[in-house]
Write a protein that holds these residues in place. Structure first.
Motif, PDB file in Angstrom:
ATOM      1  N   ASP A 355      12.125   7.640   2.530  1.00  0.00           N
ATOM      2  CA  ASP A 355      12.337   6.910   1.391  1.00  0.00           C
ATOM      3  C   ASP A 355      11.909   5.172   2.131  1.00  0.00           C
ATOM      4  OD1 ASP A 355      14.621   5.707  -0.505  1.00  0.00           O
ATOM      5  OD2 ASP A 355      16.173   6.437   0.990  1.00  0.00           O
ATOM      6  N   ALA A 356      11.083   4.986   1.309  1.00  0.00           N
ATOM      7  CA  ALA A 356      11.334   3.477   1.623  1.00  0.00           C
ATOM      8  C   ALA A 356      12.462   2.403   1.058  1.00  0.00           C
ATOM      9  CB  ALA A 356       9.872   2.866   0.571  1.00  0.00           C
ATOM     10  N   SER A 357      12.794   2.444   0.511  1.00  0.00           N
ATOM     11  CA  SER A 357      14.111   1.792   1.101  1.00  0.00           C
ATOM     12  C   SER A 357      15.707   2.164   1.868  1.00  0.00           C
ATOM     13  CB  SER A 357      15.379   1.985  -0.691  1.00  0.00           C
ATOM     14  OG  SER A 357      15.626   3.597  -0.982  1.00  0.00           O
ATOM     15  N   ALA A 358      15.197   2.376   2.450  1.00  0.00           N
ATOM     16  CA  ALA A 358      16.070   3.200   4.184  1.00  0.00           C
ATOM     17  C   ALA A 358      15.615   1.862   4.938  1.00  0.00           C
ATOM     18  CB  ALA A 358      15.716   4.434   4.818  1.00  0.00           C
ATOM     19  N   PRO A 359      16.651   1.613   5.744  1.00  0.00           N
ATOM     20  CA  PRO A 359      16.133   0.360   6.332  1.00  0.00           C
ATOM     21  C   PRO A 359      15.478   1.148   7.575  1.00  0.00           C
ATOM     22  CG  PRO A 359      18.674   0.530   6.693  1.00  0.00           C
ATOM     23  CD  PRO A 359      18.306   1.268   5.630  1.00  0.00           C
TER      24      PRO A 359
END
Length: 416
Positions: A355-359
């Motif tokens: 998940d590229a949007s995950a921290p």
């Protein structure tokens, strides 16, 4: 797309060629050395002459300085070789039969067969001007050009090698090495003369005849000025990853994650990255590269893992814990079954890893959980995620998480 799911691809290319950018950089460095070398030798000899009170060293320093003019002539020849190796692609005109898969790339020209292991290929990009071709960057500073009939063929070739937009980052330089080389070759003589005039004017009434400090100041200022000029002439580099775009300019770096990217537009030889915050990044590219780079960013943006994060995914985050404590807490979650009580499974960890949007620390925590859980091919999956990110800190942290023995100190440094 996982590496294990890739299928092979074959095509017939009308031309396969190779150019040697690394040799170009080597000859460029030698050209700069040919100009700067005599100057540096002269300065060192002058300093030693002042320290040792040796007149012969002073005479040698003057003689070495006179070698600057021949050095310029040698540098011109080396600069020509640098440009030749960096820009000229040499190869065979087809037909060449090309096959690509997880093992690498293979070519057949009549009775001649060549192969390039997958581990030697760093990244690739499909270019469409003046001819549609795939540029593959190899680990030893070489660039391989495979001409294809259509852009779709180029995309399928990259996908077969596992270096498509959703699998591997690509670093693109928006200029050649020649601007930096030219800046260095011009800067050395110009700043040498300029600072000689300035230092002579300032120190003549202040210094003793035997003082060597003006010579040291002259050399330091000339070299520092040349370095700043070369740095200013350095080409902008754009790193397109699976999670965002990093723009490295000579004196600054801009990081734009895909969560903030609103649109990608082209305007002639300019590429515009528009942020949801209302800001923009404007890049001046070569005409042949503008649309290819824009399409690569769009494809990677579209390939970002979407959807809501799994319930309990925040438990993967570091939250200020030391890496050793963090890993132990993840191990306790597995041992006590707490990860299932929180709704987490190793498959959820895979989702968080991709998940590229995950921290950043959540993705690293997902990698550590997969290692602790003994998930099949965990190290390979983590390395694939590391190879895809344009975030250097995340890349380093994931690479440490993929090691046989996790280095907690190195992991902590990467996550600062």
């Amino acid at each position: 797309m996982r590496a294990t799911s890739r299928s092979g691809f074959r095509l017939t290319s009308r031309r396969v060629a190779r150019r040697h950018e690394a040799l170009g950089r080597i000859f460029g460095g030698l050209a700069l050395l040919a100009i700067a070398g005599p100057f540096l030798v002269s300065v060192i000899a002058s300093v030693l002459a002042g320290v040792l009170h040796d007149p012969s060293l002073g005479r040698f320093a003057v003689s070495a300085l006179f070698l600057t003019l021949p050095g310029v002539l040698v540098a011109l020849g080396l600069s020509f070789l640098s440009a030749l190796f960096a820009t000229t692609a040499v190869g065979w005109k087809g037909p060449a039969h090309v096959s690509a898969d997880a093992a690498g790339l293979r070519f057949t020209y009549g009775a001649v067969k060549r192969s390039i292991p997958r581990t030697e290929i760093r990244s690739g990009l499909v270019l469409s001007d003046p001819h549609v071709r795939v540029e593959l960057r190899l680990r030893r500073g070489q660039v391989l050009e495979v001409h294809v009939a259509r852009e779709e063929e180029g995309a399928r070739l990259l996908a077969a090698l596992g270096i498509g937009p959703t699998e591997r980052r690509v670093a693109v330089s928006l200029g050649g090495v020649h601007r930096e080389l030219a800046a260095g070759c011009v800067g050395v003589p110009v700043f040498t003369i300029l600072w000689l005039i300035v230092i002579s004017a300032l120190t003549r009434p202040l210094s003793n005849a035997g003082s060597f400090w003006p010579v040291v100041a002259w050399a330091a200022l000339a070299l520092l000025s040349t370095w700043l000029l070369r740095r200013a002439a350095r080409s902008t580099q754009v790193v397109v990853g699976t999670d965002g775009v990093r723009v490295e300019r000579p004196f600054s770096t801009v990081w734009m994650p895909y969560a903030e990217l609103a649109a990608v537009r082209t305007l002639g030889d300019r590429l515009l990255l528009l942020s949801r915050r209302g800001t923009s990044v404007v890049l001046r590219t070569r005409d042949s590269l503008t649309e290819a780079l824009a399409q690569r960013i769009r494809d990677a943006h579209e390939g970002v893992v979407g959807g809501a994060a799994p319930r309990g995914a925040e438990a993967l985050e570091r939250r200020g814990r030391e890496p050793a404590v963090w890993r132990e807490d993840l191990r306790k979650m597995l041992a006590g079954g707490d990860y299932r009580a929180a709704g987490l499974t190793p498959e959820d960890a895979l989702h968080a890893l991709d998940d590229a949007s995950a921290p950043r620390d959540r993705r690293v925590g997902a990698a550590l959980l997969l290692r602790v859980a003994g998930y099949p091919d965990a190290q390979e999956l983590i390395r694939v995620a590391a190879e895809g990110t344009a975030d250097d800190a995340l890349r380093a942290a994931l690479e440490h998480a993929a090691e046989e023995e996790v280095d907690d100190a190195a992991l902590a440094r990467a996550l600062r």
